[in-house]
Design a protein around this motif. Structure first.
Motif, PDB file in Angstrom:
ATOM      1  N   TYR A   5      59.105  29.438 -38.011  1.00 12.34           N
ATOM      2  CA  TYR A   5      58.141  30.103 -37.125  1.00 12.34           C
ATOM      3  C   TYR A   5      57.065  30.811 -37.938  1.00 12.34           C
ATOM      4  N   SER A 424      49.015  20.921 -36.206  1.00 10.35           N
ATOM      5  CA  SER A 424      50.371  20.666 -36.704  1.00 10.35           C
ATOM      6  C   SER A 424      51.133  21.968 -36.895  1.00 10.35           C
ATOM      7  N   LYS A 427      52.087  23.379 -33.626  1.00  8.29           N
ATOM      8  CA  LYS A 427      53.249  22.652 -33.115  1.00  8.29           C
ATOM      9  C   LYS A 427      54.529  23.133 -33.780  1.00  8.29           C
ATOM     10  N   THR A 428      54.429  23.476 -35.080  1.00  8.23           N
ATOM     11  CA  THR A 428      55.592  24.021 -35.779  1.00  8.23           C
ATOM     12  C   THR A 428      56.063  25.302 -35.120  1.00  8.23           C
ATOM     13  N   THR A 430      55.540  26.296 -31.951  1.00  9.78           N
ATOM     14  CA  THR A 430      56.142  26.041 -30.640  1.00  9.78           C
ATOM     15  C   THR A 430      57.506  25.374 -30.764  1.00  9.78           C
ATOM     16  N   THR A 431      57.663  24.479 -31.741  1.00  8.35           N
ATOM     17  CA  THR A 431      58.955  23.824 -31.943  1.00  8.35           C
ATOM     18  C   THR A 431      60.012  24.830 -32.374  1.00  8.35           C
ATOM     19  N   GLU A 434      61.076  26.777 -29.387  1.00 11.64           N
ATOM     20  CA  GLU A 434      61.985  26.016 -28.531  1.00 11.64           C
ATOM     21  C   GLU A 434      63.390  25.975 -29.123  1.00 11.64           C
ATOM     22  N   MET A 435      63.484  25.834 -30.431  1.00 10.18           N
ATOM     23  CA  MET A 435      64.792  25.790 -31.077  1.00 10.18           C
ATOM     24  C   MET A 435      65.513  27.130 -30.948  1.00 10.18           C
ATOM     25  N   LYS A 438      66.852  27.359 -27.454  1.00  9.21           N
ATOM     26  CA  LYS A 438      68.034  26.522 -27.322  1.00  9.21           C
ATOM     27  C   LYS A 438      69.257  27.225 -27.920  1.00  9.21           C
TER      28      LYS A 438
END
Length: 444
Positions: A5, A424, A427-428, A430-431, A434-435, A438
């Protein structure tokens, strides 16, 4: 996960810095002599995952940071200009400018002139100082081979109502740079006179023959009053001749060009040997309205001769230069400032300084295409030749300006790459988010 992040955030921030540099370059694509910058990045830091002995690296990078913004000092395109005061440097170096009591350096040669009276209230004493668009004074070496003479009649009395002008006292073709810390404001006198250099020697050439006929050879001689007078040698065969050779009685007369005024008359004799070569001449000099002029008939066969059977001829050369007034200024490729005069003569009066640094990348960028020295750049210096003489180190091109060295196509391509990098890294982030969500959901 959280590290990904923060790594993504560092990438977003670095992409922003990169876009800032690119946009600044593109914004200055039309700025005279602008030098583009390049954003340079490096790893923020890294962490070793395991200290075990492994044949490969086992560390993880923790982001990116802006390492530096480096200058690109590549040559910009030289563009013709209608003003001779505009200058461009072809090669390495900078112009020096005194701006707001501070010495700054620039590649931008968009110079013009302001007017300054060295004697306040005397319009004839005006000089034109080379200045930048914001009023800074361009630096260089000025010679002391001219000075103001308030009694000199420049021919401007009918227009200015008074006499006075700068007068050149030591014509020269070269200017050696003074100490780098002694460079001063460049000044171009508005009224600069080339003083008369009266004739002091005249050389005569020709063949008198040996027949008993009067011969004359004339020469133009310049007086200290800037008049072109006439020096005439009249040869008549002497009543008494030597056993071998021939003797001529000589009368040297200096008159005004129209012959109305006689300034001096001297007499003597020229004796030639049997071969026709000059052996002696007894008229050493004549008075040209206050200036003595020596007469040289050569030696042997190098000047005036007396040979039978060869065509009669006569010619002469004289030193001295008529007075002249300033017609224009020019600047040579080494920065030398040249004054042209109405009498066809030229003289240098100064030289534009071209500064260099040990490390151009260490300069601090200021506004208005100015740079200032820093501890990283080192102090300004002059380049020297093999003999230790200071040289410009670049060609000074008058009537030209240097364009920006920004390459638009490169800038647009870099913008696309930076945009993709930004996306990019976003996106890192946001990914990673999300992780994390989860992982939190798995504990419910």
């Amino acid at each position: 996960m959280t590290q990904g992040y923060y790594t993504g955030i560092s990438g977003i921030q670095s992409s922003q810095y990169g876009l800032d540099v690119i946009s600044d370059n593109l914004a200055n694509v039309s700025t005279t002599a602008y030098k583009s910058s390049t954003a340079e990045f490096s790893d923020l830091l890294s962490k070793v995952i395991s200290s075990g002995n492994t044949p490969t690296s086992n560390d993880i990078g923790y982001g990116v940071k802006l390492q530096a913004t480096s200058f690109q000092f590549t040559q910009g395109t030289l563009m013709p200009s209608e003003r001779f005061s505009d200058m461009a440097l072809e090669g390495n170096g900078f112009f020096g400018v005194v701006s707001k009591d501070q010495t700054v350096f620039t590649r931008d040669g968009s110079f013009s002139f302001d007017t300054y009276e060295s004697v306040p209230g005397d319009v004839n004493s005006s000089t034109n100082r080379l200045v930048t668009a914001d009023g800074g004074y361009v630096l260089g070496t000025m010679l002391t081979n001219f000075s103001y003479d308030e009694t000199f009649d420049y021919g401007a009395q009918t227009t200015n109502g008074t006499i006075g002008a700068y007068v050149l006292n030591n014509p020269t073709n070269t200017v050696a740079y003074t100490d780098i810390n002694s460079q001063g404001v460049l000044e171009f006198p508005s009224q600069l006179a080339y003083p008369v250099q009266p004739t002091t020697q005249t050389n005569f050439f020709g063949n008198l023959g040996i027949t008993d006929e009067t011969r004359t050879i004339s020469a133009d001689v310049i007086s200290s009053n800037n008049e072109i007078n006439r020096l005439k040698l009249t040869f008549t065969k002497s009543a008494t001749q030597p056993t071998d050779g021939v003797a001529w009685d000589v009368t040297a007369t200096v008159t005004s060009n129209d012959g109305s005024t006689v300034y001096d008359t001297q007499t003597g004799q020229a004796i030639f040997g049997a071969s026709g070569a000059l052996e002696s001449f007894t008229v050493p000099s004549v008075d040209n309205d206050g200036t003595l002029v020596s007469m040289n008939l050569g030696t042997g066969f190098s000047g005036v001769i007396a040979i039978d059977g060869v065509g009669i001829s006569g010619s002469s050369t004289s030193d001295g230069v008529s007075a002249g007034t300033l017609t224009k200024y020019g600047i040579n490729s080494d920065g030398t400032i040249i004054a042209d005069f109405s009498n066809g003569q030229q003289s240098a009066i100064g030289r534009v300084a071209v500064y260099h640094f040990q490390n151009d990348q260490g300069l601090n960028r200021e506004g208005g295409t100015y740079y200032t020295q820093s501890s990283d750049s080192g102090k300004p210096l002059f380049w020297t030749d093999a003999n230790g003489n200071a040289v410009a180190g670049a060609s000074v091109r008058s009537n030209y300006l240097e364009g920006s060295n920004v390459d638009v196509t490169v800038g647009l391509t870099d913008m696309i790459v930076t945009q993709r990098a930004y996306q990019s890294n976003a996106k890192t982030v946001t990914t990673a988010d999300e992780m994390i969500q989860k992982a939190l959901a798995m504990h419910r």
